[in-house]
Design a protein around this motif. Structure first.
Motif, PDB file in Angstrom:
ATOM      1  N   THR A  94      20.693  -9.502 -15.620  1.00 47.07           N
ATOM      2  CA  THR A  94      21.540  -7.910 -15.822  1.00 47.07           C
ATOM      3  C   THR A  94      19.527  -7.951 -16.318  1.00 47.07           C
ATOM      4  N   ARG A  95      19.037  -8.223 -17.045  1.00 47.14           N
ATOM      5  CA  ARG A  95      18.176  -8.339 -17.864  1.00 47.14           C
ATOM      6  C   ARG A  95      16.579  -8.331 -16.168  1.00 47.14           C
ATOM      7  N   ALA A  96      17.194  -9.150 -15.273  1.00 44.63           N
ATOM      8  CA  ALA A  96      16.341  -8.727 -13.863  1.00 44.63           C
ATOM      9  C   ALA A  96      16.386  -7.468 -13.298  1.00 44.63           C
ATOM     10  N   ARG A  97      17.727  -7.220 -13.045  1.00 45.39           N
ATOM     11  CA  ARG A  97      17.652  -6.288 -12.854  1.00 45.39           C
ATOM     12  C   ARG A  97      17.391  -4.632 -13.863  1.00 45.39           C
ATOM     13  N   LEU A  98      17.557  -5.146 -15.016  1.00 45.68           N
ATOM     14  CA  LEU A  98      16.789  -3.807 -15.735  1.00 45.68           C
ATOM     15  C   LEU A  98      15.437  -3.573 -15.851  1.00 45.68           C
ATOM     16  N   LYS A  99      14.852  -4.367 -15.603  1.00 47.51           N
ATOM     17  CA  LYS A  99      13.113  -4.568 -15.586  1.00 47.51           C
ATOM     18  C   LYS A  99      13.070  -4.084 -13.608  1.00 47.51           C
ATOM     19  N   VAL A 100      14.041  -4.043 -12.600  1.00 53.42           N
ATOM     20  CA  VAL A 100      13.782  -3.747 -11.299  1.00 53.42           C
ATOM     21  C   VAL A 100      13.753  -1.917 -11.517  1.00 53.42           C
ATOM     22  N   LEU A 101      15.027  -2.080 -12.450  1.00 50.68           N
ATOM     23  CA  LEU A 101      15.677  -0.013 -12.030  1.00 50.68           C
ATOM     24  C   LEU A 101      14.289   0.112 -13.130  1.00 50.68           C
ATOM     25  N   GLN A 102      13.662  -0.520 -14.348  1.00 45.51           N
ATOM     26  CA  GLN A 102      12.248   0.429 -14.743  1.00 45.51           C
ATOM     27  C   GLN A 102      11.925   0.637 -14.514  1.00 45.51           C
ATOM     28  N   GLU A 103      11.169  -0.365 -13.825  1.00 45.79           N
ATOM     29  CA  GLU A 103       9.695  -0.156 -12.469  1.00 45.79           C
ATOM     30  C   GLU A 103      10.438   0.702 -12.089  1.00 45.79           C
ATOM     31  N   SER A 104      11.489   1.068 -11.153  1.00 44.42           N
ATOM     32  CA  SER A 104      11.679   1.724  -9.820  1.00 44.42           C
ATOM     33  C   SER A 104      11.312   3.220 -10.014  1.00 44.42           C
ATOM     34  N   LEU A 105      11.984   3.485 -11.951  1.00 43.51           N
ATOM     35  CA  LEU A 105      11.760   4.573 -11.950  1.00 43.51           C
ATOM     36  C   LEU A 105      10.987   5.217 -12.776  1.00 43.51           C
ATOM     37  N   LEU A 106       9.957   4.405 -12.783  1.00 36.95           N
ATOM     38  CA  LEU A 106       8.009   4.767 -13.267  1.00 36.95           C
ATOM     39  C   LEU A 106       8.407   5.490 -11.736  1.00 36.95           C
ATOM     40  N   LYS A 107       8.527   4.450 -10.676  1.00 34.04           N
ATOM     41  CA  LYS A 107       7.022   5.084  -9.574  1.00 34.04           C
ATOM     42  C   LYS A 107       8.407   6.161  -8.966  1.00 34.04           C
ATOM     43  N   LEU A 108       9.210   6.238  -8.468  1.00 32.31           N
ATOM     44  CA  LEU A 108       9.540   7.709  -8.152  1.00 32.31           C
ATOM     45  C   LEU A 108       9.552   8.307  -9.126  1.00 32.31           C
ATOM     46  N   ILE A 109       9.726   8.518 -10.921  1.00 35.07           N
ATOM     47  CA  ILE A 109       8.810   9.393 -10.629  1.00 35.07           C
ATOM     48  C   ILE A 109       7.658  10.512 -10.754  1.00 35.07           C
ATOM     49  N   ASP A 110       6.733   9.056 -10.535  1.00 39.90           N
ATOM     50  CA  ASP A 110       5.391   9.453 -10.242  1.00 39.90           C
ATOM     51  C   ASP A 110       5.297  10.160  -8.828  1.00 39.90           C
ATOM     52  N   LEU A 111       5.715   9.134  -7.582  1.00 41.53           N
ATOM     53  CA  LEU A 111       6.086  10.492  -6.280  1.00 41.53           C
ATOM     54  C   LEU A 111       6.643  11.613  -6.231  1.00 41.53           C
ATOM     55  N   THR A 112       7.647  11.954  -7.568  1.00 40.25           N
ATOM     56  CA  THR A 112       8.375  13.502  -7.597  1.00 40.25           C
ATOM     57  C   THR A 112       7.286  14.843  -8.310  1.00 40.25           C
ATOM     58  N   ASN A 113       6.525  14.159  -9.708  1.00 38.00           N
ATOM     59  CA  ASN A 113       5.756  14.849 -10.251  1.00 38.00           C
ATOM     60  C   ASN A 113       4.015  14.147  -9.821  1.00 38.00           C
ATOM     61  N   PRO A 114       3.362  14.193  -9.110  1.00 34.46           N
ATOM     62  CA  PRO A 114       2.317  13.462  -8.970  1.00 34.46           C
ATOM     63  C   PRO A 114       1.487  13.912  -9.604  1.00 34.46           C
ATOM     64  N   ASN A 115       2.038  15.684 -10.607  1.00 35.63           N
ATOM     65  CA  ASN A 115       0.728  15.886 -11.110  1.00 35.63           C
ATOM     66  C   ASN A 115       0.374  15.301 -12.777  1.00 35.63           C
ATOM     67  N   MET A 116       1.511  14.685 -12.929  1.00 32.22           N
ATOM     68  CA  MET A 116       1.894  14.432 -15.048  1.00 32.22           C
ATOM     69  C   MET A 116       1.648  12.924 -14.461  1.00 32.22           C
ATOM     70  N   ARG A 117       1.136  12.744 -15.719  1.00 36.48           N
ATOM     71  CA  ARG A 117       0.105  11.468 -16.191  1.00 36.48           C
ATOM     72  C   ARG A 117       0.309  10.847 -17.281  1.00 36.48           C
ATOM     73  N   GLN A 118       0.063   9.582 -17.914  1.00 38.94           N
ATOM     74  CA  GLN A 118       0.292   9.354 -19.298  1.00 38.94           C
ATOM     75  C   GLN A 118      -0.450   9.555 -20.137  1.00 38.94           C
ATOM     76  N   GLY A 119       0.852  10.409 -21.030  1.00 36.00           N
ATOM     77  CA  GLY A 119       0.696  10.919 -22.045  1.00 36.00           C
ATOM     78  C   GLY A 119       0.632  12.620 -22.149  1.00 36.00           C
ATOM     79  N   ASP A 120       1.135  13.190 -20.553  1.00 41.75           N
ATOM     80  CA  ASP A 120       1.257  14.770 -20.166  1.00 41.75           C
ATOM     81  C   ASP A 120       2.756  15.050 -20.534  1.00 41.75           C
ATOM     82  N   GLN A 121       2.748  15.773 -21.181  1.00 37.69           N
ATOM     83  CA  GLN A 121       4.261  16.637 -21.849  1.00 37.69           C
ATOM     84  C   GLN A 121       4.340  18.323 -20.781  1.00 37.69           C
ATOM     85  N   GLN A 122       5.800  18.205 -20.312  1.00 35.14           N
ATOM     86  CA  GLN A 122       6.310  18.870 -19.949  1.00 35.14           C
ATOM     87  C   GLN A 122       6.006  20.007 -21.265  1.00 35.14           C
TER      88      GLN A 122
END
Lengths: 185, 185
Positions: B157-185
């Motif tokens: 479950t820990r291994a799954r969670l790690k993959v999921l969290q990393e994948s989520l970040l990658k996906l959000i990056d792809l969807t919102n290419p202008n958002m960077r660390q520290g930015d807020q909407q």
DNA sequence: CCGTTCATGTAAGGCGTTACATGATTCC
DNA sequence: GGAATCATGTAACGCCTTACATGAACGG
């Protein structure tokens, strides 16, 4: 999610025969889905009757004839309905873990052998998954959710293997308290 | 391995009611087995008919009457046969991973939400498993194969969670290419 | 008052497994 | 010569899910 939904998803990409679908189930889907011919062929007949797919029979020489299935608009709609339904909880059924739970009712040797078998089987799975990842990354299209299944497969199998290997050592230590590192029988 | 085998294994330890078995399936077995009342009660009737278990009806006041089942010698034999049979391959059925595979046919937002749901659900599971481990270790009996299921549950479950969290970040990056660390909407 | 716990069951239907049935070709 | 690949299907059976049906007691 059932076999029909999975078949529709495959056919959204391109047309397939039942035989080809079975191959996909054994390779790319093996980690989170399976269906045998006894499930696939009746499902295809039913889906054709329901109008979700159409069948084209192709006569081949030097090979048996084959039926190629193609999705219809009704099938596309059906698939969309599935994708809009709530996600079902994952189910796992592990005879191996059940036997570990009932370990007290087995001979110690049996438990040790089951763990060794599990390690061998997980090692094989891991190699296959890593090979699949390599071929997936060979065509670089950037990140896709398709990689998530592969990544989860790889990382959870690694985690399992680690636990199994540690457990095996502990069990052997318990069974053979006089054996220490460097000793040979 | 089927529900009958699991019930026999439980009854080797002590007698249980169907209701109590269901509780066990939802807690200690949840990670690798499940059976609903609709499976348990008919299985108990059948096993009684077959002579693997006996039923004792207990009248209670302030509570519904209950049926307590006990294993018979025939049941013990049947369980031993199961433990001597080859270990069945583990099966996993994951609607979530199937949707990740078909991600290209879903809206990006839907995929992101499914991953968030999976993270929430896995986090809950992890907490439950860790709580179970703590209570298992509170009674120190040394190593037992029973702990393997728990350990595998926790680590995968820990291994799954790690993959999921990393994948989520990658996906959000792809969807919102202008958002960077520290930015807020 | 409302949700949870305790407690057992049935009925219908869906889903899936296993075994059976057939048979040419191709690779080792 | 034997195993694997290509290729499709049926039939019987078993297993499991879901929904339905009932109802008291207890905690918040």
């Amino acid at each position: 999610m059932n076999t029909q939904h999975v078949i529709l998803g495959l056919l959204k990409k391109r047309s397939f025969t039942g035989y080809e679908m079975k191959n996909l189930f054994e390779t790319v889907f093996s980690f989170f889905f399976d269906a045998s011919f006894g499930t696939i062929y009746p499902a295809l007949s039913k889906m054709e009757q329901l109008g979700y797919i159409t069948k084209e029979s192709i006569v081949q020489d030097k090979r048996p004839n084959k039926n190629v299935y193609t999705i219809t608009p009704a099938g596309i709609k059906q698939f969309a309905e599935y994708m809009n339904s709530p996600v079902e909880k994952e189910t796992v059924r592990s005879d191996f873990l059940m036997r570990m739970f009932f370990g007290e009712f087995a001979q110690e040797e049996a438990s040790i052998n089951w763990i060794k078998e599990a390690i061998a089987s997980d090692s094989e799975d891991l190699e296959k998954l890593e090979a699949m990842k390599r071929s997936a990354l060979a065509i670089p299209i950037g990140f896709s959710t398709k990689l998530i299944g592969l990544e989860i497969g790889i990382e959870t199998t690694r985690a399992r293997l680690k636990v199994l290997q540690e457990s095996l050592l502990k069990l052997i230590d318990l069974t053979n308290p006089n054996m220490r590192q460097g000793d040979q029988q």
